[in-house]
Scaffold this motif. Structure first.
Motif, PDB file in Angstrom:
ATOM      1  N   SER A 261      -9.976 -23.115   1.794  1.00  0.00           N
ATOM      2  CA  SER A 261      -9.182 -23.307   2.999  1.00  0.00           C
ATOM      3  C   SER A 261      -8.912 -21.954   3.634  1.00  0.00           C
ATOM      4  O   SER A 261      -8.858 -20.919   2.954  1.00  0.00           O
ATOM      5  N   SER A 262      -8.732 -21.952   4.939  1.00  0.00           N
ATOM      6  CA  SER A 262      -8.529 -20.713   5.685  1.00  0.00           C
ATOM      7  C   SER A 262      -7.182 -20.082   5.351  1.00  0.00           C
ATOM      8  O   SER A 262      -6.214 -20.768   5.008  1.00  0.00           O
ATOM      9  N   GLY A 263      -7.151 -18.753   5.451  1.00  0.00           N
ATOM     10  CA  GLY A 263      -5.906 -18.033   5.306  1.00  0.00           C
ATOM     11  C   GLY A 263      -5.468 -17.745   3.895  1.00  0.00           C
ATOM     12  O   GLY A 263      -4.378 -17.191   3.684  1.00  0.00           O
ATOM     13  N   ALA A 264      -6.289 -18.078   2.898  1.00  0.00           N
ATOM     14  CA  ALA A 264      -5.892 -17.822   1.515  1.00  0.00           C
ATOM     15  C   ALA A 264      -5.714 -16.323   1.295  1.00  0.00           C
ATOM     16  O   ALA A 264      -6.577 -15.528   1.670  1.00  0.00           O
ATOM     17  N   PRO A 265      -4.607 -15.895   0.678  1.00  0.00           N
ATOM     18  CA  PRO A 265      -4.377 -14.463   0.464  1.00  0.00           C
ATOM     19  C   PRO A 265      -5.169 -13.945  -0.729  1.00  0.00           C
ATOM     20  O   PRO A 265      -5.482 -14.704  -1.655  1.00  0.00           O
ATOM     21  N   PRO A 266      -5.504 -12.669  -0.747  1.00  0.00           N
ATOM     22  CA  PRO A 266      -6.201 -12.092  -1.901  1.00  0.00           C
ATOM     23  C   PRO A 266      -5.278 -11.998  -3.107  1.00  0.00           C
ATOM     24  O   PRO A 266      -4.047 -11.992  -2.980  1.00  0.00           O
ATOM     25  N   ASP A 267      -5.893 -11.905  -4.279  1.00  0.00           N
ATOM     26  CA  ASP A 267      -5.140 -11.858  -5.532  1.00  0.00           C
ATOM     27  C   ASP A 267      -5.052 -10.457  -6.126  1.00  0.00           C
ATOM     28  O   ASP A 267      -4.172 -10.200  -6.945  1.00  0.00           O
ATOM     29  N   ALA A 268      -5.977  -9.574  -5.767  1.00  0.00           N
ATOM     30  CA  ALA A 268      -5.991  -8.239  -6.376  1.00  0.00           C
ATOM     31  C   ALA A 268      -6.634  -7.247  -5.419  1.00  0.00           C
ATOM     32  O   ALA A 268      -7.318  -7.628  -4.458  1.00  0.00           O
ATOM     33  N   VAL A 269      -6.431  -5.966  -5.689  1.00  0.00           N
ATOM     34  CA  VAL A 269      -6.958  -4.906  -4.835  1.00  0.00           C
ATOM     35  C   VAL A 269      -7.456  -3.758  -5.710  1.00  0.00           C
ATOM     36  O   VAL A 269      -6.878  -3.466  -6.764  1.00  0.00           O
ATOM     37  N   ILE A 270      -8.538  -3.122  -5.269  1.00  0.00           N
ATOM     38  CA  ILE A 270      -9.056  -1.896  -5.874  1.00  0.00           C
ATOM     39  C   ILE A 270      -9.006  -0.802  -4.815  1.00  0.00           C
ATOM     40  O   ILE A 270      -9.390  -1.025  -3.669  1.00  0.00           O
ATOM     41  N   GLY A 271      -8.515   0.366  -5.174  1.00  0.00           N
ATOM     42  CA  GLY A 271      -8.507   1.501  -4.257  1.00  0.00           C
ATOM     43  C   GLY A 271      -7.156   1.825  -3.661  1.00  0.00           C
ATOM     44  O   GLY A 271      -6.980   2.903  -3.094  1.00  0.00           O
ATOM     45  N   GLN A 272      -6.212   0.885  -3.754  1.00  0.00           N
ATOM     46  CA  GLN A 272      -4.850   1.125  -3.281  1.00  0.00           C
ATOM     47  C   GLN A 272      -3.875   0.749  -4.397  1.00  0.00           C
ATOM     48  O   GLN A 272      -4.196  -0.064  -5.265  1.00  0.00           O
ATOM     49  N   ALA A 273      -2.683   1.321  -4.343  1.00  0.00           N
ATOM     50  CA  ALA A 273      -1.682   1.044  -5.363  1.00  0.00           C
ATOM     51  C   ALA A 273      -1.088  -0.347  -5.217  1.00  0.00           C
ATOM     52  O   ALA A 273      -0.578  -0.921  -6.178  1.00  0.00           O
ATOM     53  N   SER A 274      -1.155  -0.915  -3.990  1.00  0.00           N
ATOM     54  CA  SER A 274      -0.633  -2.253  -3.735  1.00  0.00           C
ATOM     55  C   SER A 274      -1.355  -2.831  -2.541  1.00  0.00           C
ATOM     56  O   SER A 274      -2.140  -2.147  -1.865  1.00  0.00           O
ATOM     57  N   MET A 275      -1.072  -4.094  -2.242  1.00  0.00           N
ATOM     58  CA  MET A 275      -1.685  -4.747  -1.088  1.00  0.00           C
ATOM     59  C   MET A 275      -1.244  -4.124   0.232  1.00  0.00           C
ATOM     60  O   MET A 275      -1.893  -4.325   1.258  1.00  0.00           O
ATOM     61  N   ASP A 276      -0.163  -3.378   0.212  1.00  0.00           N
ATOM     62  CA  ASP A 276       0.331  -2.761   1.444  1.00  0.00           C
ATOM     63  C   ASP A 276      -0.382  -1.452   1.770  1.00  0.00           C
ATOM     64  O   ASP A 276      -0.274  -0.953   2.887  1.00  0.00           O
ATOM     65  N   GLY A 277      -1.084  -0.873   0.810  1.00  0.00           N
ATOM     66  CA  GLY A 277      -1.717   0.417   1.035  1.00  0.00           C
ATOM     67  C   GLY A 277      -2.988   0.302   1.856  1.00  0.00           C
ATOM     68  O   GLY A 277      -3.834  -0.551   1.592  1.00  0.00           O
ATOM     69  N   VAL A 278      -3.140   1.159   2.863  1.00  0.00           N
ATOM     70  CA  VAL A 278      -4.332   1.122   3.723  1.00  0.00           C
ATOM     71  C   VAL A 278      -4.843   2.519   4.074  1.00  0.00           C
ATOM     72  O   VAL A 278      -5.751   2.653   4.889  1.00  0.00           O
ATOM     73  N   LEU A 279      -4.301   3.575   3.462  1.00  0.00           N
ATOM     74  CA  LEU A 279      -4.674   4.939   3.836  1.00  0.00           C
ATOM     75  C   LEU A 279      -5.860   5.442   3.013  1.00  0.00           C
ATOM     76  O   LEU A 279      -6.031   5.054   1.855  1.00  0.00           O
TER      77      LEU A 279
END
Length: 365
Positions: A120-138
């Motif tokens: 289904s559309s809009g499902a959020p991701p469960d994990a991230v590589i490369g940032q300390a949290s899902m909020d990191g984008v730098l």
């Protein structure tokens, strides 16, 4: 495979049609359209496209039965008609490994992971590589180059139990034994002397152990291929490197110390200009020779050496031509700046970026 039988034909077109072949396919976001897609993945159950210019991922459940078929799921946008960076900012590569969806969210400097392919559309991701949290984008988590940060991670691959990332902006390839969980530093760094350096061509010039823009990755249990786009070449490692070491193979250049570019003239079967995509197929190696608007096919690539010729070409009538859409018009068998490639069971998918579409080609028996 016998090079004489290396013939592929286009069999499916995803993205809007090109009216009369004289206009590019529409790019405004919808269920059917794409804008400069750079990545594609497909298997027996799903087709997934990084619709890069629309900052989203599109998913089809099952192989589409007709051209221009609408997508079933959108990720990164609240609906099929919204655009602009939100969750995703220029996603460039997509793949499913061990049942999990991986998306290279390149301009947010991270890899996002869904624990299963969303239905289904809009499902959020469960994990991230490369940032300390899902909020990191730098880039590099807002600091200098270090082992846990990423800077424009354009490509990735999971090969022989190792997860690789083409960390393009840091001019390196990172490798983890197994899929990394949490803040685990990479087990292998290729292209730099350590995890804290990000110099172009290692700061010493073109060589067998350096990259300018490592952009895409492919291989199998024994081989790793790196599309080093900025040096106009593909490097091959066989076997998989246990640590930083020189490549064994170079395609597109006459030796490991050159990054010769020959723009706007006949290229032939050996040279490349900005090869941004690579895929290892049942029938051989496919390379997206992006600036030459073609895909080169190598039926049998040796593990070592340099400057081997391709045996077949897609998108052009011969090895001497390099024009966008053959300077004629958008047709099923033309290409304009092809980027991402993916192979599965005799079919090759091409993210035909300049034509706002993904084309599937099939091996002719």
């Amino acid at each position: 495979m016998d090079p004489r039988r290396l013939t592929l034909k286009p069999v499916r077109w995803l993205g809007a049609p090109a009216p009369g072949g004289l206009l590019l396919p529409a790019a405004a976001p919808s269920r059917e359209t794409m804008y400069a897609p750079r990545g594609v993945y497909f298997d027996d159950r799903t087709v997934i496209v990084a619709d890069s210019g629309n900052h989203r991922v599109l998913i089809w459940h099952g192989f589409p039965e007709r051209d221009h078929a609408p997508a079933d799921v959108v990720l990164g946008q609240p609906d099929f008609t919204s655009e602009g960076p939100r969750l995703l900012h220029l996603p460039t590569a997509v793949a499913v490994y061990e049942g999990r969806l991986f998306v290279a969210d390149a301009w947010h400097h991270r890899i996002l992971i869904w624990n299963e392919v969303p239905t289904s559309s809009g499902a959020p991701p469960d994990a991230v590589i490369g940032q300390a949290s899902m909020d990191g984008v730098l880039p590099n988590r807002g600091g200098p180059v270090h082992p846990l940060g990423l800077y424009w991670p354009y490509g990735m691959a999971y090969l022989a139990g190792r997860f690789y990332i083409a960390d393009t902006g840091n001019r390196r390839v990172l490798g983890w034994n197994g899929i990394p969980e949490g803040d685990r530093p990479p087990d292998v760094v290729l292209g730099q002397p350590d995890g804290y350096t990000g110099l172009e061509n290692r700061g010493k010039g073109v060589s067998a152990d350096a990259f300018r823009w490592p952009h895409a990755l492919a291989g199998d249990e024994t081989r790793l291929y790196v599309a080093d786009a900025g040096n106009h070449r593909v490097l091959g490692f066989s076997p998989h490197p246990p640590g930083d070491r020189p490549a064994d193979l170079v395609l597109g250049q006459s030796d490991f110390n050159r990054n010769f570019e020959l723009p706007h003239v006949p290229q032939g079967p050996c040279r490349m200009r900005f090869p941004y995509g690579v895929a290892l197929c049942a029938f051989g190696l496919a390379v997206a020779d992006t600036a030459n608007n073609r895909v080169l096919l190598f039926a049998d690539v040796p593990e070592r050496g340099a400057f081997y010729p391709a045996q077949a070409v897609l998108g052009q009538a011969d090895f001497e031509a390099s024009g966008e859409n053959r300077w004629q018009g958008v047709a099923p068998d033309t290409l304009c700046w092809p980027y991402g490639l993916w192979c599965h069971k005799g079919r090759l998918a091409v993210a035909d970026t300049g034509n706002n579409r993904v084309m599937f080609w099939e091996l002719v028996a």
